[in-house]
Write a protein that holds these residues in place. Structure first.
Motif, PDB file in Angstrom:
ATOM      1  N   ARG A   7      -2.140  -6.339  11.879  1.00  0.00           N
ATOM      2  CA  ARG A   7      -3.046  -6.271  10.731  1.00  0.00           C
ATOM      3  C   ARG A   7      -2.411  -5.460   9.597  1.00  0.00           C
ATOM      4  N   LYS A   8      -1.797  -4.348   9.961  1.00  0.00           N
ATOM      5  CA  LYS A   8      -1.120  -3.537   8.944  1.00  0.00           C
ATOM      6  C   LYS A   8       0.014  -4.319   8.283  1.00  0.00           C
ATOM      7  N   LEU A   9       0.719  -5.105   9.100  1.00  0.00           N
ATOM      8  CA  LEU A   9       1.800  -5.914   8.567  1.00  0.00           C
ATOM      9  C   LEU A   9       1.270  -6.941   7.578  1.00  0.00           C
ATOM     10  N   MET A  10       0.149  -7.575   7.906  1.00  0.00           N
ATOM     11  CA  MET A  10      -0.446  -8.565   7.003  1.00  0.00           C
ATOM     12  C   MET A  10      -0.892  -7.914   5.693  1.00  0.00           C
ATOM     13  N   VAL A  11      -1.466  -6.713   5.787  1.00  0.00           N
ATOM     14  CA  VAL A  11      -1.882  -6.001   4.580  1.00  0.00           C
ATOM     15  C   VAL A  11      -0.674  -5.718   3.679  1.00  0.00           C
ATOM     16  N   ARG A  15      -0.030  -7.232  -0.080  1.00  0.00           N
ATOM     17  CA  ARG A  15       0.177  -6.331  -1.202  1.00  0.00           C
ATOM     18  C   ARG A  15       1.494  -6.643  -1.914  1.00  0.00           C
ATOM     19  N   ASN A  16       2.542  -6.911  -1.140  1.00  0.00           N
ATOM     20  CA  ASN A  16       3.831  -7.226  -1.741  1.00  0.00           C
ATOM     21  C   ASN A  16       3.789  -8.545  -2.510  1.00  0.00           C
ATOM     22  N   ILE A  17       3.023  -9.508  -1.983  1.00  0.00           N
ATOM     23  CA  ILE A  17       2.891 -10.796  -2.687  1.00  0.00           C
ATOM     24  C   ILE A  17       2.199 -10.586  -4.027  1.00  0.00           C
ATOM     25  N   ARG A  18       1.150  -9.762  -4.031  1.00  0.00           N
ATOM     26  CA  ARG A  18       0.448  -9.485  -5.286  1.00  0.00           C
ATOM     27  C   ARG A  18       1.381  -8.806  -6.290  1.00  0.00           C
TER      28      ARG A  18
END
Length: 321
Positions: A7-11, A15-18
């Motif tokens: 889950r932390k990895l997905m967050v 964030r990096n994509i944004r």
């Protein structure tokens, strides 16, 4: 349900994509720089329309502003700073401009020396470094020290200082290095020393009296700004390099020149020398006229003997001890 680690990895990924979406914006200049130690690269950016955005934020409401400085006008013209601050959007009847000359008597209390025997500025050329070293030595001896030697780059500063530190023994010499101000205090306490400096010494330093009586400006191609991503973009906004030079680079250079010259006469009783060492500021140089216009009106010479005569006339005998 995903494990907490996933889950932390997905967050982090979201964030990096944004954050990466900002690169889709074509109105921003991006560049990489190493502001600290090697390997600590930083991504920097600035809006292309920065002056326009400043104009919208600062000048579109009914608030009055007073902008004042000793160097924001170029020969009484405020166009450069108005363009930089986005003031093109302001109605002309809302802007009041006034330019005042110096309150100090430069015509009587200051002598401008413009060297006519300089090599073309190139600090990678040993012949130029030898030429400027010899000229600075003659000028230091002519004023018995009491000098500030201003450079626009650390490399020629270091080379000239090292050369002269081995040749001038009777006058204390001080080198200002990055991030250190102790050389300024040592210079103040020396009485007749010479400070070799760049960077912050071009502005905001107050050293009145005889301790600083000779400002030697060792341009490396005059104090033009070092090219950076912003200036490289600015250049593309002008139809020719001459338009860019006249609209941006020369006004920036003249403002910095006036800031440097402002280190000298700080009160009504100061009597001083300004020496400019750049072949293009000489009588036949490309920038001779604009340099003279930028500086307060005073007597001009290219003879070092006149420096000695001027100081003998203006200074007390203790100045030469």
């Amino acid at each position: 349900m995903l494990p907490e680690k996933d889950r932390k990895l997905m967050v982090d990924i979201k964030r990096n994509i944004r954050q990466m979406k900002i690169f889709n914006c074509c109105d921003i200049i991006y560049w990489l720089e190493e502001p600290f130690s090697k390997g600590q690269t930083t991504l920097a950016s600035v809006p292309i329309t920065l002056s326009k955005e400043l104009g919208q934020d600062l000048w579109t409401n009914d608030i009055s502003f007073l902008l004042t400085s000793g160097t924001i006008a170029v020969d009484g013209d405020f166009n450069y700073i108005k363009n930089e601050l986005g003031m093109k959007q302001v109605r002309k009847d809302r802007i009041i401009e006034i330019s005042k000359g110096t309150p100090f008597n430069f015509e009587e209390n200051c002598l401008l020396y413009v060297a006519e025997n300089m090599e073309y500025p190139d600090y990678d050329n040993p012949k130029y470094i030898a030429n400027i070293t010899d000229e600075v030595e003659r000028l230091i001896r002519a004023s018995n020290g009491h000098g500030l030697v201003l450079f626009t780059s650390y490399k020629p500063l270091r080379l000239v200082y090292q050369n002269l530190n081995e040749r001038i023994m009777e006058i204390p010499l001080f080198q200002m290095t990055r991030g250190r101000s102790d050389a300024i205090n040592a210079f103040r306490a020396s009485g007749k020393g010479v400070l070799f400096a760049t960077g912050s010494m071009w502005e905001g330093v107050n050293i009145p009296g005889d301790i600083l009586s000779h400002l030697i400006i060792c341009y490396v191609k005059l104090p033009f700004p070092i090219p950076d991503p912003i200036s490289e973009y600015e250049k593309t906004c002008y139809s020719s390099i001459d338009d860019y030079l006249n609209s941006v680079l020369i006004p920036q250079m003249l403002i910095k020149l006036k800031q440097g010259a402002g280190r000298l006469i700080r009160n009504e009783t100061d009597t001083d020398i300004i020496s400019i060492l750049d072949s293009r500021a000489g009588a036949n140089g490309r920038y001779h006229e604009v340099v003279l216009v930028a500086l307060p009106k005073c007597s001009i010479t290219s003879d070092i003997q006149e420096i000695k005569q001027f100081l003998r006339l203006m200074k007390d005998k203790t100045y030469f001890e």
